[in-house]
Write a protein that holds these residues in place. Structure first.
Motif, PDB file in Angstrom:
ATOM      1  N   UNK A 144       0.824  -1.213   0.000  1.00 22.56           N
ATOM      2  CA  UNK A 144       0.000   0.000   0.000  1.00 22.56           C
ATOM      3  C   UNK A 144       0.851   1.254   0.000  1.00 22.56           C
ATOM      4  N   UNK A 145       2.036   1.198   0.597  1.00 20.90           N
ATOM      5  CA  UNK A 145       2.911   2.363   0.558  1.00 20.90           C
ATOM      6  C   UNK A 145       3.342   2.649  -0.882  1.00 20.90           C
ATOM      7  N   UNK A 146       3.736   1.614  -1.615  1.00 14.43           N
ATOM      8  CA  UNK A 146       4.127   1.787  -3.016  1.00 14.43           C
ATOM      9  C   UNK A 146       2.947   2.311  -3.827  1.00 14.43           C
ATOM     10  N   UNK A 147       1.757   1.790  -3.577  1.00  9.23           N
ATOM     11  CA  UNK A 147       0.566   2.252  -4.301  1.00  9.23           C
ATOM     12  C   UNK A 147       0.313   3.732  -4.058  1.00  9.23           C
ATOM     13  N   UNK A 148       0.415   4.165  -2.809  1.00  5.07           N
ATOM     14  CA  UNK A 148       0.181   5.574  -2.482  1.00  5.07           C
ATOM     15  C   UNK A 148       1.217   6.467  -3.141  1.00  5.07           C
ATOM     16  N   UNK A 149       2.493   6.066  -3.106  1.00  2.00           N
ATOM     17  CA  UNK A 149       3.536   6.872  -3.752  1.00  2.00           C
ATOM     18  C   UNK A 149       3.270   7.023  -5.244  1.00  2.00           C
ATOM     19  N   UNK A 150       2.814   5.949  -5.880  1.00  2.00           N
ATOM     20  CA  UNK A 150       2.520   6.011  -7.308  1.00  2.00           C
ATOM     21  C   UNK A 150       1.339   6.927  -7.590  1.00  2.00           C
ATOM     22  N   UNK A 151       0.325   6.888  -6.748  1.00  2.00           N
ATOM     23  CA  UNK A 151      -0.857   7.717  -6.957  1.00  2.00           C
ATOM     24  C   UNK A 151      -0.564   9.201  -6.736  1.00  2.00           C
ATOM     25  N   UNK A 152       0.432   9.497  -5.912  1.00  2.00           N
ATOM     26  CA  UNK A 152       0.790  10.885  -5.636  1.00  2.00           C
ATOM     27  C   UNK A 152       1.775  11.444  -6.659  1.00  2.00           C
ATOM     28  N   UNK A 153       2.290  10.602  -7.533  1.00  2.00           N
ATOM     29  CA  UNK A 153       3.265  11.034  -8.528  1.00  2.00           C
ATOM     30  C   UNK A 153       2.541  11.730  -9.679  1.00  2.00           C
ATOM     31  N   UNK A 154       2.563  13.047  -9.671  1.00  2.00           N
ATOM     32  CA  UNK A 154       1.867  13.838 -10.689  1.00  2.00           C
ATOM     33  C   UNK A 154       2.848  14.264 -11.768  1.00  2.00           C
ATOM     34  N   UNK A 155       2.656  13.760 -12.979  1.00  2.00           N
ATOM     35  CA  UNK A 155       3.527  14.112 -14.098  1.00  2.00           C
ATOM     36  C   UNK A 155       2.688  14.394 -15.338  1.00  2.00           C
ATOM     37  N   UNK A 156       3.250  15.191 -16.228  1.00  2.00           N
ATOM     38  CA  UNK A 156       2.540  15.545 -17.458  1.00  2.00           C
ATOM     39  C   UNK A 156       2.390  14.320 -18.354  1.00  2.00           C
ATOM     40  N   UNK A 157       1.489  14.439 -19.350  1.00  2.00           N
ATOM     41  CA  UNK A 157       1.213  13.319 -20.244  1.00  2.00           C
ATOM     42  C   UNK A 157       2.471  12.830 -20.957  1.00  2.00           C
ATOM     43  N   UNK A 158       3.380  13.781 -21.299  1.00  2.00           N
ATOM     44  CA  UNK A 158       4.571  13.422 -22.071  1.00  2.00           C
ATOM     45  C   UNK A 158       5.661  12.785 -21.207  1.00  2.00           C
ATOM     46  N   UNK A 159       5.546  12.918 -19.886  1.00  2.00           N
ATOM     47  CA  UNK A 159       6.558  12.374 -18.983  1.00  2.00           C
ATOM     48  C   UNK A 159       6.239  10.932 -18.616  1.00  2.00           C
ATOM     49  N   UNK A 160       7.298  10.179 -18.377  1.00  2.00           N
ATOM     50  CA  UNK A 160       7.135   8.768 -18.051  1.00  2.00           C
ATOM     51  C   UNK A 160       6.970   8.596 -16.550  1.00  2.00           C
ATOM     52  N   UNK A 161       5.978   7.816 -16.151  1.00  2.00           N
ATOM     53  CA  UNK A 161       5.743   7.557 -14.740  1.00  2.00           C
ATOM     54  C   UNK A 161       6.606   6.385 -14.264  1.00  2.00           C
TER      55      UNK A 161
END
Length: 314
Positions: A144-161
């Motif tokens: 769940x910690x990894x899931x939360x970090x991923x959900x909080x990662x805000x990047x533009x459409x052109x950027x890779x998540x």
């Protein structure tokens, strides 16, 4: 929920959790963003306006004014539709074992406690739910910690998540193994929500049984549509009550799982949020939580009950 094969409860709980996670993932992303600190939200949210208070100090309005639909639209415009499913991978990896562990622990604990206390009493339901909640949270917190970090990662459409593996490796490099258990104290506090949910759910379910006298006490509901609509309503009502009462622990847990060292402990985070943002900040994202959690709880519980029912009839 009937006692019986642990494997059956594991499978039923896993399927129920998976179905709920897939269908409600976008709302969970919105909820997590609303719960997070303004620093995590600022890059892709509405402009921050600073106002001058009566004492001359600058007041930065919190993001509680950002609505669910407003944030949803902003994420779609800035990051694309895929961002609404950020964290779905860890969610799918974690929800099945989490729900499976939870329901199996609940069933086993209730079976044992029924021999100690008055069978099917509120005390049995409360203690069983507490045991299940602590067990599940302890074993699955890293996911769940990894899931939360991923959900909080805000990047533009052109950027890779970042992928789930990249996120996990970053946590390990920067924070070590202990980093995967950030927010677990808030999860333990959240056991109170689980207790309230199951006590109300079991009480409502018992009332439904009382209105079906033709069924034997040990049997589940017949597979009629009204029976499962009743179960869905019971799950929705119980989860709504529980979420409203215990919701602040969700905000604190999200803050504790953010990157950085600003939030260190449950009490310190609680005090910091209230002092800087006011008591209402502890209820940020509640509307999104209601939109997500009510159907999710109904889907999970009904899927679980349906699988148990079908298995017992085979």
């Amino acid at each position: 929920m009937p006692s019986g094969s642990t494997a059956l409860h594991l499978v039923a709980g896993g399927f129920g959790g998976t179905a709920g996670a897939i269908l409600t993932c976008p709302l969970e992303v919105v909820k997590t963003r609303l719960q997070s600190s303004s620093l995590a939200l600022r890059p892709f949210c509405l402009p921050v306006v600073q106002l001058q208070g009566l004492n001359g100090a600058l007041i930065r309005p919190g993001f509680s004014s950002v609505g669910v639909l407003e944030l949803l639209r902003t994420i779609l415009e800035k990051e694309g539709i895929r961002s609404l499913f950020r964290g779905l991978g860890p969610n799918l990896i974690g929800v099945a074992p989490s729900r499976a562990i939870y329901f199996a622990a609940y069933s086993q604990a209730k079976e044992k406690l029924n021999t100690v206390f008055v069978p099917e009493s509120k005390k049995v339901h409360m203690l069983s739910a507490a045991c299940a909640g602590v067990t599940s949270a302890s074993l699955t917190n890293p996911i769940w910690l990894v899931k939360t970090r991923m959900q909080l990662e805000a990047r533009a459409k052109s950027e890779r998540h970042s992928s789930a593996l990249q996120c996990a490796m970053r946590v390990y490099r920067t924070e070590g193994l202990r980093g995967f258990y950030r927010g677990i104290t808030a999860s333990y506090a959240g056991v109170s929500e689980t207790i309230i949910h199951f006590v109300i759910y079991e009480a409502l379910k018992q009332r439904l049984r009382e209105h079906q006298p033709f069924l034997a006490p040990g049997l589940l509901f017949s597979p009629k549509s009204q029976d499962f609509l009743g179960l869905m309503a019971a799950a929705a009502v119980s989860k709504t009550c529980a979420s409203c009462i215990a919701y602040p622990h969700e905000v604190i847990r999200t803050r504790l799982r953010e990157e950085g060292c600003r939030y260190r402990s449950f009490v310190q985070t609680l005090q910091l949020v209230v002092r800087e943002e006011g008591p209402l900040a502890l209820y940020r994202g509640l509307l999104a939580q209601m939109f997500r959690q009510i159907p999710n709880a109904a889907i999970v519980m009904v899927t679980y009950e349906l699988i148990i029912h079908l298995a017992t009839k085979m």
